[in-house]
Design a protein around this motif. Sequence first.
Motif, PDB file in Angstrom:
ATOM      1  N   UNK A  24       0.818  -1.219   0.000  1.00 26.66           N
ATOM      2  CA  UNK A  24       0.000   0.000   0.000  1.00 26.66           C
ATOM      3  C   UNK A  24       0.851   1.268   0.000  1.00 26.66           C
ATOM      4  N   UNK A  25       2.020   1.201   0.629  1.00 26.19           N
ATOM      5  CA  UNK A  25       2.880   2.384   0.745  1.00 26.19           C
ATOM      6  C   UNK A  25       3.187   3.000  -0.622  1.00 26.19           C
ATOM      7  N   UNK A  26       3.285   2.167  -1.665  1.00 21.47           N
ATOM      8  CA  UNK A  26       3.583   2.658  -3.006  1.00 21.47           C
ATOM      9  C   UNK A  26       2.439   3.474  -3.604  1.00 21.47           C
ATOM     10  N   UNK A  27       1.262   3.438  -2.975  1.00 20.33           N
ATOM     11  CA  UNK A  27       0.085   4.111  -3.514  1.00 20.33           C
ATOM     12  C   UNK A  27      -0.410   5.239  -2.610  1.00 20.33           C
ATOM     13  N   UNK A  28       0.386   5.592  -1.618  1.00 19.30           N
ATOM     14  CA  UNK A  28       0.030   6.658  -0.685  1.00 19.30           C
ATOM     15  C   UNK A  28       0.990   7.822  -0.889  1.00 19.30           C
ATOM     16  N   UNK A  29       0.450   9.012  -0.990  1.00 17.79           N
ATOM     17  CA  UNK A  29       1.280  10.195  -1.198  1.00 17.79           C
ATOM     18  C   UNK A  29       2.180  10.424   0.020  1.00 17.79           C
ATOM     19  N   UNK A  30       3.434  10.816  -0.184  1.00 21.53           N
ATOM     20  CA  UNK A  30       4.346  11.065   0.944  1.00 21.53           C
ATOM     21  C   UNK A  30       3.816  12.090   1.949  1.00 21.53           C
ATOM     22  N   UNK A  31       3.000  13.042   1.491  1.00 26.84           N
ATOM     23  CA  UNK A  31       2.459  14.026   2.440  1.00 26.84           C
ATOM     24  C   UNK A  31       1.503  13.356   3.430  1.00 26.84           C
ATOM     25  N   UNK A  32       0.756  12.337   2.997  1.00 27.24           N
ATOM     26  CA  UNK A  32      -0.148  11.633   3.910  1.00 27.24           C
ATOM     27  C   UNK A  32       0.639  10.857   4.961  1.00 27.24           C
ATOM     28  N   UNK A  33       1.781  10.325   4.570  1.00 22.12           N
ATOM     29  CA  UNK A  33       2.604   9.556   5.506  1.00 22.12           C
ATOM     30  C   UNK A  33       3.118  10.405   6.661  1.00 22.12           C
ATOM     31  N   UNK A  34       3.093  11.734   6.514  1.00 23.13           N
ATOM     32  CA  UNK A  34       3.524  12.622   7.589  1.00 23.13           C
ATOM     33  C   UNK A  34       2.420  12.867   8.619  1.00 23.13           C
ATOM     34  N   UNK A  35       1.203  12.437   8.300  1.00 20.87           N
ATOM     35  CA  UNK A  35       0.075  12.618   9.202  1.00 20.87           C
ATOM     36  C   UNK A  35       0.079  11.612  10.345  1.00 20.87           C
ATOM     37  N   UNK A  36      -0.868  11.776  11.241  1.00 18.65           N
ATOM     38  CA  UNK A  36      -1.007  10.901  12.409  1.00 18.65           C
ATOM     39  C   UNK A  36      -2.439  10.377  12.476  1.00 18.65           C
TER      40      UNK A  36
END
Length: 132
Positions: A24-36
């Motif tokens: 799934x990580x390959x399909x999530x924008x890097x900006x979302x990964x900075x969220x909590x």
Amino acid sequence: MTIRVHHADQLGWRKMDDIPMGWMRDHIDPTELQGHLAFHEAGSDTAMQLMEMRLDPQTLIAPHAHDEDEIFFVAEGSLHWEDKALAAGGSLYIPAGTTYSFRTGEAPARLLNFRARADHSFRPVMPNDAQA
């Protein structure tokens, strides 16, 4: 049945980038990964799910769909998609199987995500999907 109480200071907040996601990580924008995120209720096959998300300004939620209906409630900030915007206090109902994407606005956003039962499905838009 037991009533469960979830105090804000006792939620198990996790940075999205720290959560194992596999493919799934390959399909999530890097900006979302900075969220909590934190689950108020994790849900089950028969119990509701409530997740809270805290996202930075201009966070992109990349196009995807889920197997269950969901409701987003904007507690703080705003959501933007196409030519539409939803301010704090508004909600958005997304039927199961509906592909969606949005971006947070100029301020940090706090979202509540409700589902009728636990749903960890994730159906990203694949490159060939846009050509079909």
